[in-house]
Design an enzyme around this catalytic site. Structure first.
Site, short mmCIF file in Angstrom:
data_model
loop_
_atom_site.label_atom_id
_atom_site.label_comp_id
_atom_site.label_asym_id
_atom_site.label_seq_id
_atom_site.Cartn_x
_atom_site.Cartn_y
_atom_site.Cartn_z
N ASN A 242 0.84 -1.21 0.00
CA ASN A 242 0.00 0.00 0.00
C ASN A 242 0.87 1.25 0.00
O ASN A 242 2.10 1.15 -0.05
CB ASN A 242 -0.97 -0.03 1.19
N LYS A 321 7.75 -17.61 -10.74
CA LYS A 321 7.01 -16.50 -11.33
C LYS A 321 5.82 -17.03 -12.14
O LYS A 321 5.99 -17.95 -12.96
CB LYS A 321 7.96 -15.70 -12.23
N PRO A 339 -3.35 -11.58 10.38
CA PRO A 339 -3.61 -11.35 11.80
C PRO A 339 -3.66 -9.86 12.09
O PRO A 339 -2.98 -9.07 11.43
CB PRO A 339 -2.38 -11.98 12.48
N1 CTP Z 1 -3.35 -2.99 12.45
C1 CTP Z 1 -2.62 -4.10 12.80
N2 CTP Z 1 -2.77 -5.25 12.12
C2 CTP Z 1 -3.64 -5.35 11.09
C3 CTP Z 1 -4.40 -4.23 10.71
C4 CTP Z 1 -4.22 -3.06 11.40
O1 CTP Z 1 -1.81 -4.00 13.73
N3 CTP Z 1 -3.77 -6.49 10.46
C5 CTP Z 1 -3.20 -1.76 13.23
C6 CTP Z 1 -2.60 -0.60 12.49
O2 CTP Z 1 -1.20 -0.57 12.66
C7 CTP Z 1 -3.28 0.58 13.14
C8 CTP Z 1 -4.65 0.05 13.51
O3 CTP Z 1 -4.50 -1.35 13.58
O4 CTP Z 1 -2.66 0.97 14.33
C9 CTP Z 1 -5.74 0.41 12.58
O5 CTP Z 1 -5.39 0.10 11.24
P1 CTP Z 1 -6.35 0.44 10.03
O6 CTP Z 1 -5.73 -0.05 8.78
O7 CTP Z 1 -6.77 1.87 10.11
O8 CTP Z 1 -7.64 -0.40 10.40
P2 CTP Z 1 -8.04 -1.88 10.22
O9 CTP Z 1 -7.96 -2.56 11.55
O10 CTP Z 1 -7.27 -2.51 9.12
O11 CTP Z 1 -9.58 -1.74 9.84
P3 CTP Z 1 -10.24 -1.21 8.45
O12 CTP Z 1 -9.34 -1.65 7.34
O13 CTP Z 1 -11.56 -1.88 8.43
O14 CTP Z 1 -10.36 0.27 8.56
#
Ligand code: CTP
Length: 434
Positions: A242, A321, A339
């Site tokens: 991303n 690949k 996770p």
């Molecule tokens: N986070 C994490 N592990 C994941 C997803 C997120 O530790 N698999 C943590 C990120 O580092 C951040 C927080 O959770 O501190 C929120 O991440 P965000 O991407 O905003 O949210 P998501 O939990 O992924 O939820 P959504 O995609 O539905 O907004």
């Protein structure tokens, strides 16, 4: 020391009245060195070319810079350059009659909040060790009020000179006499040799100066930070990632280190240098990030999850690949959920018993207040920092909103370094309150 109150994000954490006005400590956001008067001393060495950049960085950070150069320094860079960059005439001699009482060494050392010698040559270290005072720069180092004006030195010399017993002895003496040595870098030297003795890079010296003035509100704390994106492989040459640059997490790591914390930074693939004094663990995938985080969290006091962790990964990784074969159907990908690192750590015994304070970030595209408030409760954490992801990915500034049990607080838009500093102050205050 355990924090007495566990942070479970349960019932009392229901969002309550909100405020969108920044609290007093956020109202003014001065630059890191605003109001500081730095005397920047240059001694003879090829690293003088880096002092031009250092001078620029210091003024950009809000400092007023007065340059003083030895005769030898003028062989490497001109006072004209340093005058243009500092915006002030350079002092070169103790006989300079510009000081009204003709005592430049007294005036310059009394005005300063810090004396920074960069580069500081082997010869100049020897002069400091002996307390010599026959030219302006050593004279003003000797004349500075010891208890009020710190002397920070960034040595620069050939590796043999740096290792020579007399340099080692002199530097030890200078440090014993109250100066702070910022250390040296390692690498290629102007003479063609490789080793220790290069002057630190200007951003590193700037960080050391800022750290010197930063209150050690996180001294004795171990901070664990995740940063950057994760990379989820499809095959040996392709993957899904991303737009996170890691800048916010790296700025937080740097600010935490300046505030006295021992910092471990677990980073996904980013193009950023490791912040000075920070231990870095590089990972690629969410699963690797989880493993590294689980191991480190056991000995941490604060966990800040700034990483943009991929929510899903391809169910299978091809060992070779995937080829584009004529006539064959376009491949389809199946995903499995990754996770949730933050939720896992927040649910751990250490976090639930109050030994580990967890802070999350929420990158939303819209409806920040609603999504972030719900996310904080869902993850079971006391503090969540919300931002609009697409507006900040890759940028140097950001707009943050803090969400806690009392509601939310918007911080004014600022650079990521400034926001990181304020966030550290906020976390330190919460740790001491709880
Ligand atoms: N986070 C994490 N592990 C994941 C997803 C997120 O530790 N698999 C943590 C990120 O580092 C951040 C927080 O959770 O501190 C929120 O991440 P965000 O991407 O905003 O949210 P998501 O939990 O992924 O939820 P959504 O995609 O539905 O907004």
């Amino acid at each position: 020391m355990p924090y007495p109150k566990p942070h479970t994000g349960q019932a009392p954490d229901t969002p309550s009245p909100t405020s969108s006005t920044p609290p007093a400590q956020f109202a003014a956001q001065p630059l890191e060195l605003a109001g500081k008067h730095i005397v920047l001393g240059l001694t003879g060495g090829i690293a003088c070319y880096k002092s031009a950049e250092l001078c620029r960085l210091l003024t950009k950070a809000g400092a007023r810079v007065q340059v003083v150069m030895t005769e030898a320094a003028c062989q490497f860079i001109t006072p004209v350059t340093m005058q243009a960059l500092s915006g002030r005439p350079v002092f070169l001699s103790q006989w300079d009659s510009r000081a009204s009482d003709n005592m430049a060494h007294i005036q310059l050392s009394r005005e300063a909040d810090a004396l920074v010698l960069a580069p500081c040559s082997a010869d100049f270290i020897a002069r400091l060790a002996q307390g010599r005072a026959d030219e302006l720069l050593s004279l003003l180092c000797l004349a500075r009020p010891l208890e009020r004006v710190p002397l920070l030195i960034a040595p620069a010399m050939n590796r043999e000179m740096w290792q020579h017993p007399s340099t080692v002895r002199n530097l030890r003496q200078v440090v014993q006499d109250g100066a702070f040595s910022l250390g040296v870098g390692c690498g290629e030297q102007a003479c063609g040799e490789t080793g220790d003795g290069r002057m630190l890079e200007p951003p590193e010296i700037l960080h050391e100066i800022i750290a010197h003035f930063t209150p050690k509100t996180l001294a004795g704390k171990r901070l664990l930070i995740t940063a950057g994106p994760t990379f989820e492989a499809i095959d040996p040459v392709r993957g899904i990632t991303n737009r996170s640059s890691g800048k916010m997490g790296f700025a937080i790591a740097q600010a935490a280190q300046a505030a006295g914390a021992a910092v471990t930074l677990i980073s996904g693939p980013v193009a950023l240098p490791t912040p000075r004094g920070v231990a870095r663990i590089d990972v690629q995938s969410a699963q690797q990030m989880l493993q590294a985080t689980l191991a480190e969290a056991e000995r941490s006091d604060v966990f800040i999850a700034t990483a943009a962790v991929a929510d899903w990964r391809p169910a299978e990784v091809a060992h070779s690949k995937i080829k584009k074969t004529a006539g064959q159907a376009t491949p389809t990908l199946e995903f499995v959920e990754n996770p949730d690192i933050l939720a896992t750590i927040a649910a751990s015994e250490r976090a639930r018993s109050g030994l580990l304070y967890c802070v999350g970030f929420a990158a939303e595209s819209d409806n920040l207040i609603e999504h972030a408030s719900a996310k904080r409760l869902r993850k079971g954490i006391p503090l969540l920092v919300g931002n609009i992801g697409p507006a900040t990915f890759g940028q140097d500034d950001n707009q943050l909103t803090l969400f806690d049990a009392h509601g939310h607080t918007e911080l004014p838009r600022a650079s990521k370094t400034t926001l990181a500093r304020h966030l550290m102050a906020e976390i330190a205050a919460r740790l001491s309150k709880d």
